[in-house]
Motif scaffolding. Structure first.
Motif, PDB file in Angstrom:
ATOM      1  N   GLN A 284       1.033  -1.121   0.027  1.00  0.00           N
ATOM      2  CA  GLN A 284      -0.027   0.132  -0.032  1.00  0.00           C
ATOM      3  C   GLN A 284       0.722   1.164  -0.085  1.00  0.00           C
ATOM      4  O   GLN A 284       0.473   2.344   0.071  1.00  0.00           O
ATOM      5  N   SER A 285       2.200   1.028  -0.004  1.00  0.00           N
ATOM      6  CA  SER A 285       3.191   2.180  -0.095  1.00  0.00           C
ATOM      7  C   SER A 285       3.460   2.433  -1.541  1.00  0.00           C
ATOM      8  O   SER A 285       3.021   1.757  -2.517  1.00  0.00           O
ATOM      9  N   ALA A 286       4.059   3.556  -1.726  1.00  0.00           N
ATOM     10  CA  ALA A 286       4.419   4.088  -3.015  1.00  0.00           C
ATOM     11  C   ALA A 286       5.155   3.117  -3.570  1.00  0.00           C
ATOM     12  O   ALA A 286       5.131   2.968  -4.834  1.00  0.00           O
ATOM     13  N   ASP A 287       6.369   2.480  -3.214  1.00  0.00           N
ATOM     14  CA  ASP A 287       7.299   1.417  -3.612  1.00  0.00           C
ATOM     15  C   ASP A 287       6.353   0.427  -4.199  1.00  0.00           C
ATOM     16  O   ASP A 287       6.515  -0.349  -5.049  1.00  0.00           O
ATOM     17  N   GLY A 288       5.296  -0.059  -3.288  1.00  0.00           N
ATOM     18  CA  GLY A 288       4.449  -1.032  -3.751  1.00  0.00           C
ATOM     19  C   GLY A 288       3.528  -0.799  -4.756  1.00  0.00           C
ATOM     20  O   GLY A 288       3.494  -1.721  -5.818  1.00  0.00           O
ATOM     21  N   GLN A 289       2.662   0.162  -4.701  1.00  0.00           N
ATOM     22  CA  GLN A 289       1.675   0.477  -5.598  1.00  0.00           C
ATOM     23  C   GLN A 289       2.331   0.997  -6.889  1.00  0.00           C
ATOM     24  O   GLN A 289       1.870   0.310  -8.184  1.00  0.00           O
ATOM     25  N   CYS A 290       3.297   1.702  -6.964  1.00  0.00           N
ATOM     26  CA  CYS A 290       3.874   2.107  -8.243  1.00  0.00           C
ATOM     27  C   CYS A 290       4.832   0.922  -8.762  1.00  0.00           C
ATOM     28  O   CYS A 290       4.954   0.852 -10.278  1.00  0.00           O
ATOM     29  N   GLY A 291       5.342   0.192  -7.804  1.00  0.00           N
ATOM     30  CA  GLY A 291       5.969  -0.931  -8.273  1.00  0.00           C
ATOM     31  C   GLY A 291       5.210  -2.070  -9.157  1.00  0.00           C
ATOM     32  O   GLY A 291       5.449  -2.382 -10.298  1.00  0.00           O
ATOM     33  N   ILE A 292       4.204  -2.415  -8.378  1.00  0.00           N
ATOM     34  CA  ILE A 292       3.477  -3.438  -9.258  1.00  0.00           C
ATOM     35  C   ILE A 292       2.600  -2.741 -10.500  1.00  0.00           C
ATOM     36  O   ILE A 292       2.643  -3.617 -11.344  1.00  0.00           O
ATOM     37  N   ALA A 293       2.232  -1.523 -10.219  1.00  0.00           N
ATOM     38  CA  ALA A 293       1.489  -1.065 -11.352  1.00  0.00           C
ATOM     39  C   ALA A 293       2.606  -0.824 -12.455  1.00  0.00           C
ATOM     40  O   ALA A 293       2.275  -1.005 -13.736  1.00  0.00           O
ATOM     41  N   GLY A 294       3.760  -0.507 -12.187  1.00  0.00           N
ATOM     42  CA  GLY A 294       4.889  -0.151 -13.310  1.00  0.00           C
ATOM     43  C   GLY A 294       5.243  -1.684 -13.935  1.00  0.00           C
ATOM     44  O   GLY A 294       5.424  -1.668 -15.211  1.00  0.00           O
ATOM     45  N   GLU A 295       5.282  -2.705 -13.089  1.00  0.00           N
ATOM     46  CA  GLU A 295       5.440  -3.990 -13.768  1.00  0.00           C
ATOM     47  C   GLU A 295       4.505  -4.657 -14.744  1.00  0.00           C
ATOM     48  O   GLU A 295       4.510  -5.346 -15.535  1.00  0.00           O
ATOM     49  N   THR A 296       3.208  -4.160 -14.296  1.00  0.00           N
ATOM     50  CA  THR A 296       2.121  -5.087 -15.088  1.00  0.00           C
ATOM     51  C   THR A 296       1.286  -3.810 -16.146  1.00  0.00           C
ATOM     52  O   THR A 296       0.495  -4.348 -16.810  1.00  0.00           O
ATOM     53  N   GLY A 297       1.166  -2.627 -15.790  1.00  0.00           N
ATOM     54  CA  GLY A 297       0.412  -1.759 -16.672  1.00  0.00           C
ATOM     55  C   GLY A 297      -1.004  -1.728 -16.073  1.00  0.00           C
ATOM     56  O   GLY A 297      -1.863  -0.993 -16.680  1.00  0.00           O
ATOM     57  N   TYR A 298      -1.063  -2.184 -14.734  1.00  0.00           N
ATOM     58  CA  TYR A 298      -2.530  -2.070 -14.340  1.00  0.00           C
ATOM     59  C   TYR A 298      -2.690  -0.953 -13.379  1.00  0.00           C
ATOM     60  O   TYR A 298      -1.735  -0.146 -13.203  1.00  0.00           O
ATOM     61  N   PHE A 299      -3.874  -0.927 -12.686  1.00  0.00           N
ATOM     62  CA  PHE A 299      -4.056   0.609 -11.948  1.00  0.00           C
ATOM     63  C   PHE A 299      -3.987   0.180 -10.520  1.00  0.00           C
ATOM     64  O   PHE A 299      -4.713  -0.747  -9.787  1.00  0.00           O
ATOM     65  N   PRO A 300      -3.593   1.200  -9.923  1.00  0.00           N
ATOM     66  CA  PRO A 300      -3.358   1.079  -8.422  1.00  0.00           C
ATOM     67  C   PRO A 300      -4.603   1.176  -7.489  1.00  0.00           C
ATOM     68  O   PRO A 300      -5.362   1.976  -7.816  1.00  0.00           O
ATOM     69  N   VAL A 301      -4.815   0.613  -6.553  1.00  0.00           N
ATOM     70  CA  VAL A 301      -5.912   0.620  -5.686  1.00  0.00           C
ATOM     71  C   VAL A 301      -5.907   1.656  -4.519  1.00  0.00           C
ATOM     72  O   VAL A 301      -6.809   2.087  -3.822  1.00  0.00           O
ATOM     73  N   ASN A 302      -4.897   2.276  -4.561  1.00  0.00           N
ATOM     74  CA  ASN A 302      -4.676   3.313  -3.316  1.00  0.00           C
ATOM     75  C   ASN A 302      -4.017   4.608  -4.035  1.00  0.00           C
ATOM     76  O   ASN A 302      -2.798   4.940  -4.170  1.00  0.00           O
ATOM     77  N   PRO A 303      -4.936   5.501  -4.333  1.00  0.00           N
ATOM     78  CA  PRO A 303      -4.427   6.714  -5.124  1.00  0.00           C
ATOM     79  C   PRO A 303      -3.491   7.824  -4.287  1.00  0.00           C
ATOM     80  O   PRO A 303      -2.807   8.413  -4.708  1.00  0.00           O
ATOM     81  N   LYS A 304      -3.595   7.458  -2.730  1.00  0.00           N
ATOM     82  CA  LYS A 304      -2.969   8.266  -2.059  1.00  0.00           C
ATOM     83  C   LYS A 304      -1.441   7.983  -1.999  1.00  0.00           C
ATOM     84  O   LYS A 304      -0.599   8.818  -2.028  1.00  0.00           O
ATOM     85  N   ALA A 305      -1.013   6.743  -2.381  1.00  0.00           N
ATOM     86  CA  ALA A 305       0.121   6.112  -2.164  1.00  0.00           C
ATOM     87  C   ALA A 305       0.947   6.682  -3.506  1.00  0.00           C
ATOM     88  O   ALA A 305       2.119   6.674  -3.382  1.00  0.00           O
ATOM     89  N   VAL A 306       0.459   6.737  -4.611  1.00  0.00           N
ATOM     90  CA  VAL A 306       0.842   6.919  -5.629  1.00  0.00           C
ATOM     91  C   VAL A 306       1.079   8.581  -6.275  1.00  0.00           C
ATOM     92  O   VAL A 306       1.321   8.870  -7.589  1.00  0.00           O
ATOM     93  N   GLN A 307       0.569   9.441  -5.442  1.00  0.00           N
ATOM     94  CA  GLN A 307       0.733  10.897  -5.775  1.00  0.00           C
ATOM     95  C   GLN A 307       2.125  11.334  -6.008  1.00  0.00           C
ATOM     96  O   GLN A 307       2.224  12.101  -7.009  1.00  0.00           O
ATOM     97  N   GLY A 308       3.123  10.913  -5.391  1.00  0.00           N
ATOM     98  CA  GLY A 308       4.629  11.274  -5.603  1.00  0.00           C
ATOM     99  C   GLY A 308       5.195  10.228  -6.464  1.00  0.00           C
ATOM    100  O   GLY A 308       6.491  10.766  -6.862  1.00  0.00           O
TER     101      GLY A 308
END
Length: 352
Positions: A284-308
């Protein structure tokens, strides 16, 4: 007896009969998950920060989770099924409830996902949302005579031998929508018979039912397949990156695309609760949400986490703060008669 009751009884019998099997050890975290969900690009950051060593095993279909859990005893700690499979795993007794106070960043998850009825039952939370996306259609524009706009492209005799489809009961959902049925998760016997007949009619057109995104990428890259359903954003990115001299294009059919959300669940009796909660918090952190989204092209479930960690263009592409997009999709649900759907799909694959 329902499929869920059969699974529950089978699971208890299997677990009690396997005391000799090795269980996961504390300080280790064993994931049963999808391709791209345990990539080194972000998993190594988690391991360094947590001291928990991650080992991942992969599934090709949501139907694999129950079978592997029943056969594996205490091997797995976290599983990541899709929303239409979460209720069955909970009801069958394969998972433990989750203490959301131990999941850092949980309050940043879209409530449309974290509070949905498949996730929260009688006040208890059984899954932590991880990532979401859609399933669209993908095709080779240089190989089709016209630009497709319908699921019908999967059933067009002109594409004989060049069609693929995910090896999953969701083939029933696609076919039902093509036949004009709105109640795709609660089809009548008559409607299921019509779906089965249509899929059997399609079978000679199918080159292969794909089991993983990587397999579909290979099928398209090797020019064995020209059209298929596919995880939006992933297969097209991977195929086009190979620079094979052709491109593939995704599109949303007029019958709508499907939507899904994958969640983290704790396998029953996991000895690694400290590592499981550390992992859920990390994802649920930036590293986790942007990490998995970056690898897959899918959409994050936690908008707060990806702001930065996402720029504005990427946020728009990944539907950040655009939950309205969910309403445009046919979001997966557990079929009312899951056992019947599985029976139909298995009969189709067997050609019966």
């Amino acid at each position: 007896m329902s499929l869920i009751k059969k699974l529950a009884i089978g699971a208890l019998a299997t677990i009690s009969a396997l005391p000799h099997m090795a269980s996961a050890s504390a300080g280790e975290l064993n994931l049963l998950t999808w391709e791209g969900y345990a990539a080194d690009s972000f998993i190594t950051k988690f391991e360094a920060a947590s001291g928990c060593k991650v080992t991942a095993s992969y599934v090709g279909s949501n139907d694999d989770f129950a079978a592997k859990l029943a056969a594996g005893g205490g091997v797995y700690d976290i599983i990541t099924p899709s929303l239409d499979t979460v209720p069955m795993l909970h009801e069958a007794g394969f998972v433990d409830p989750i203490d959301t106070t131990k999941v850092e960043g949980f309050d940043g998850i879209y409530p449309e996902f974290s509070k949905v009825s498949a996730v929260v039952v009688d006040g208890e939370t059984w899954a932590v949302p991880l990532i979401w996306g859609s399933v669209s259609l993908i095709y080779r524009p240089d190989k089709l005579s016209s630009t497709p706009d319908s699921i019908g492209v999967l059933f067009d005799p002109a594409n004989k031998g060049k069609v693929s489809l995910w090896d999953d009961k969701s083939a029933i959902y696609w076919t039902a929508r093509y036949l004009g049925y709105d109640n795709v998760f609660d089809l009548t016997d008559e409607q299921l018979d019509a779906v089965k007949a249509k899929l059997l009619e399609q079978k000679p057109l199918v080159r292969k039912y794909w089991a993983s995104a990587g397999e579909l990428t290979e099928l398209m890259a090797n020019e064995e397949v020209y059209v298929s359903n596919a995880w939006t954003g992933l297969t097209s990115k991977d195929v086009n990156a190979l620079n094979k001299g052709f491109n593939v294009i995704e599109f949303t059919p007029k019958e709508k695309a499907e939507g899904w959300m994958d969640s983290m669940m704790i396998a029953k009796g996991s000895p690694n609760t400290e590592c499981t909660y550390k992992f859920m918090s990390f994802m649920q952190s930036a590293d986790g949400q942007c990490g998995i989204a970056g690898e897959t092209g899918y959409f994050p479930v936690n908008p707060k986490a990806v702001q930065g960690c996402m720029n504005e263009d990427l946020k728009k592409e990944r539907q950040v703060n655009n939950v309205e997009f969910v309403k445009s999709l046919v979001m997966w649900e557990q079929p009312k008669r899951l056992d019947k759907y599985l029976e139909v799909w298995n009969a189709v694959k067997a050609g019966l």
